[in-house]
Design a protein around this motif. Structure first.
Motif, PDB file in Angstrom:
ATOM      1  N   SER A   1      23.575 -13.025  12.318  1.00  0.00           N
ATOM      2  CA  SER A   1      24.545 -13.092  13.409  1.00  0.00           C
ATOM      3  C   SER A   1      24.210 -14.244  14.348  1.00  0.00           C
ATOM      4  CB  SER A   1      24.564 -11.780  14.191  1.00  0.00           C
ATOM      5  OG  SER A   1      23.285 -11.481  14.718  1.00  0.00           O
ATOM      6  N   ASP A   2      25.233 -14.727  15.015  1.00  0.00           N
ATOM      7  CA  ASP A   2      25.009 -15.664  16.102  1.00  0.00           C
ATOM      8  C   ASP A   2      25.215 -14.903  17.411  1.00  0.00           C
ATOM      9  OD1 ASP A   2      27.767 -15.403  16.436  1.00  0.00           O
ATOM     10  OD2 ASP A   2      28.232 -17.340  15.557  1.00  0.00           O
ATOM     11  N   SER A   3      25.376 -15.586  18.497  1.00  0.00           N
ATOM     12  CA  SER A   3      25.496 -14.912  19.793  1.00  0.00           C
ATOM     13  C   SER A   3      26.801 -14.144  19.948  1.00  0.00           C
ATOM     14  CB  SER A   3      25.376 -15.933  20.930  1.00  0.00           C
ATOM     15  OG  SER A   3      26.389 -16.915  20.818  1.00  0.00           O
ATOM     16  N   GLU A   4      27.756 -14.383  19.042  1.00  0.00           N
ATOM     17  CA  GLU A   4      29.078 -13.787  19.207  1.00  0.00           C
ATOM     18  C   GLU A   4      29.467 -12.793  18.119  1.00  0.00           C
ATOM     19  OE1 GLU A   4      31.798 -17.007  19.468  1.00  0.00           O
ATOM     20  OE2 GLU A   4      31.124 -17.651  21.452  1.00  0.00           O
ATOM     21  N   LYS A   5      29.032 -13.025  16.887  1.00  0.00           N
ATOM     22  CA  LYS A   5      29.549 -12.179  15.801  1.00  0.00           C
ATOM     23  C   LYS A   5      28.570 -12.111  14.633  1.00  0.00           C
ATOM     24  CE  LYS A   5      32.191 -16.040  13.822  1.00  0.00           C
ATOM     25  NZ  LYS A   5      31.697 -17.039  14.804  1.00  0.00           N
ATOM     26  N   VAL A   6      28.839 -11.124  13.761  1.00  0.00           N
ATOM     27  CA  VAL A   6      28.085 -10.964  12.520  1.00  0.00           C
ATOM     28  C   VAL A   6      28.674 -11.898  11.471  1.00  0.00           C
ATOM     29  CG1 VAL A   6      27.487  -9.376  10.654  1.00  0.00           C
ATOM     30  CG2 VAL A   6      27.480  -8.569  13.020  1.00  0.00           C
ATOM     31  N   LEU A   7      27.812 -12.680  10.826  1.00  0.00           N
ATOM     32  CA  LEU A   7      28.250 -13.646   9.826  1.00  0.00           C
ATOM     33  C   LEU A   7      28.070 -13.142   8.396  1.00  0.00           C
ATOM     34  CD1 LEU A   7      26.655 -16.835  11.421  1.00  0.00           C
ATOM     35  CD2 LEU A   7      29.005 -15.994  11.683  1.00  0.00           C
ATOM     36  N   TRP A   8      27.100 -12.230   8.216  1.00  0.00           N
ATOM     37  CA  TRP A   8      26.823 -11.721   6.858  1.00  0.00           C
ATOM     38  C   TRP A   8      25.972 -10.467   6.959  1.00  0.00           C
ATOM     39  CZ3 TRP A   8      22.130 -10.899   4.337  1.00  0.00           C
ATOM     40  CH2 TRP A   8      22.196 -10.630   2.969  1.00  0.00           C
ATOM     41  N   GLU A   9      26.155  -9.557   6.014  1.00  0.00           N
ATOM     42  CA  GLU A   9      25.324  -8.372   5.934  1.00  0.00           C
ATOM     43  C   GLU A   9      25.150  -7.994   4.468  1.00  0.00           C
ATOM     44  OE1 GLU A   9      25.508  -3.803   7.597  1.00  0.00           O
ATOM     45  OE2 GLU A   9      26.050  -5.440   8.965  1.00  0.00           O
ATOM     46  N   GLY A  10      23.928  -7.581   4.092  1.00  0.00           N
ATOM     47  CA  GLY A  10      23.683  -7.236   2.701  1.00  0.00           C
ATOM     48  C   GLY A  10      22.510  -6.288   2.550  1.00  0.00           C
ATOM     49  N   GLU A  11      22.288  -5.840   1.312  1.00  0.00           N
ATOM     50  CA  GLU A  11      21.217  -4.899   1.001  1.00  0.00           C
ATOM     51  C   GLU A  11      20.397  -5.397  -0.181  1.00  0.00           C
ATOM     52  OE1 GLU A  11      22.608  -0.989   0.167  1.00  0.00           O
ATOM     53  OE2 GLU A  11      23.602  -0.720   2.102  1.00  0.00           O
ATOM     54  N   ILE A  12      19.120  -4.994  -0.211  1.00  0.00           N
ATOM     55  CA  ILE A  12      18.295  -5.114  -1.409  1.00  0.00           C
ATOM     56  C   ILE A  12      17.552  -3.789  -1.562  1.00  0.00           C
ATOM     57  CG2 ILE A  12      18.040  -7.604  -1.032  1.00  0.00           C
ATOM     58  CD1 ILE A  12      15.061  -7.092  -0.516  1.00  0.00           C
ATOM     59  N   GLU A  13      16.711  -3.699  -2.591  1.00  0.00           N
ATOM     60  CA  GLU A  13      16.011  -2.447  -2.846  1.00  0.00           C
ATOM     61  C   GLU A  13      15.081  -2.083  -1.694  1.00  0.00           C
ATOM     62  OE1 GLU A  13      13.225  -5.680  -4.187  1.00  0.00           O
ATOM     63  OE2 GLU A  13      15.378  -5.283  -4.388  1.00  0.00           O
TER      64      GLU A  13
END
Length: 308
Positions: free
Chosen positions: A17-29
């Protein structure tokens, strides 16, 4: 640019994320007990750098299971993350801290994170107290592994003709694993045996909802263990009689099986206690870790590393 992470036993999550919004989200084991938490954290960050739209982060902050309340020196991990993803500021905390920050946004209270394992953290102006969170071999009573193990024991007891057995759980065990004689070997040879045992908590819940008394007893005992951890954390943090507390984690979602035993047990020691809904998750809390209160940063449950 900040990378926030949450390392659990079942899964690990990351958010850019930057100061304003989420840019990416993910999972691993998830993190496997007995492994290196630092190595797993590095893999989480490196995975985020390779999969997200951003490949370099000024700050990485998060919480991890497997630390048991003791943060290791961060020099090697900090250097690795700087080389791999440009990280200049690293904040690492026990996962109880990020869970608490997500739930209370810096306000005082007790947060019990109840998933595969269990850890409770009480935090306020008068102190910080971490309870349990020592792993399934010597703790985590009332959590997913504990429930799953109790259920498997009850199932095998029924197979053997021992007291305390549950034919309903034996049937659930057969449905999940096949031949019951193969269960010990399958658990012992599993890549993540703790997760395998914890997965049976779902079947214990199914049997309990169908009215099986042994399964219901397991959930009532789990509620008592969770309440005990909440109260101990409140006492340790000197939070006083007007306790605010909350639960998070997959086991906490089974409110129909934990209540009213859980709230009743807490109220016996803190009659004015108030249970609240968590404001956010541990991943949300990781976002606020760099600016967390002084009491948390002085508790030895948070460590920092700054490159250059």
């Amino acid at each position: 640019m900040q990378l926030s992470f949450d390392v659990g036993q079942t899964r690990s999550r990351a958010r850019v994320s930057d100061s304003e919004k989420v840019l990416w989200e993910g999972e691993i084991e998830g993190f496997s007990a007995g492994g290196s938490p630092e190595g797993h954290i590095a893999r989480v960050v490196e995975s985020a750098a390779s999969r997200s739209p951003v490949d370099a982060f000024d700050t990485a902050a998060g919480g991890s299971t497997g630390l048991h309340g003791r943060i290791p020196p961060l020099e090697k991990l900090g250097a690795r993350l700087h080389a791999a993803a440009g990280v200049r500021h690293l904040y690492l905390a026990d996962d109880a801290v990020t869970s608490h920050l997500g739930a209370f946004a810096g306000e005082p209270g007790v947060l019990a994170a109840v998933g595969t394992g269990l850890v409770a953290l009480g935090a306020g102006s008068q102190g910080v107290a971490r309870v349990d969170g020592v792993g399934p071999l010597i703790g985590d009573k009332g959590a997913g592994f504990w429930i799953g193990r109790e259920g498997i024991i009850a199932a095998l007891s029924a197979r053997d003709g021992r007291t305390g057995g549950s034919s309903a759980l034996l049937e659930r065990l057969r449905e999940q694993f096949g031949d019951v004689d193969d269960v010990p070997g399958k658990v012992a040879c599993a890549a993540a045996p703790i997760a395998v045992v914890a997965s049976f908590a779902v079947e214990v819940a199914t049997a309990a909802r169908a009215g099986d008394e042994i399964a219901l007893g397991v959930w009532r005992a789990a509620a008592a263990h969770i309440a005990n951890a909440v109260c101990a954390a409140a006492d340790g943090a000197n939070l006083g009689p007007e306790l605010t507390w909350s639960l998070t984690g997959r086991i906490a979602e089974a409110g129909d099986l934990l209540e009213p035993a859980l709230t009743t047990a807490v109220a016996q020691r803190f009659p004015q206690a108030c249970r609240v809904t968590p404001q956010g998750t541990a991943l949300d809390g990781a976002r606020h870790l760099p600016g967390a209160g002084r009491a948390l940063h002085e508790s030895a449950l948070v460590a920092e590393y700054h490159h250059g």
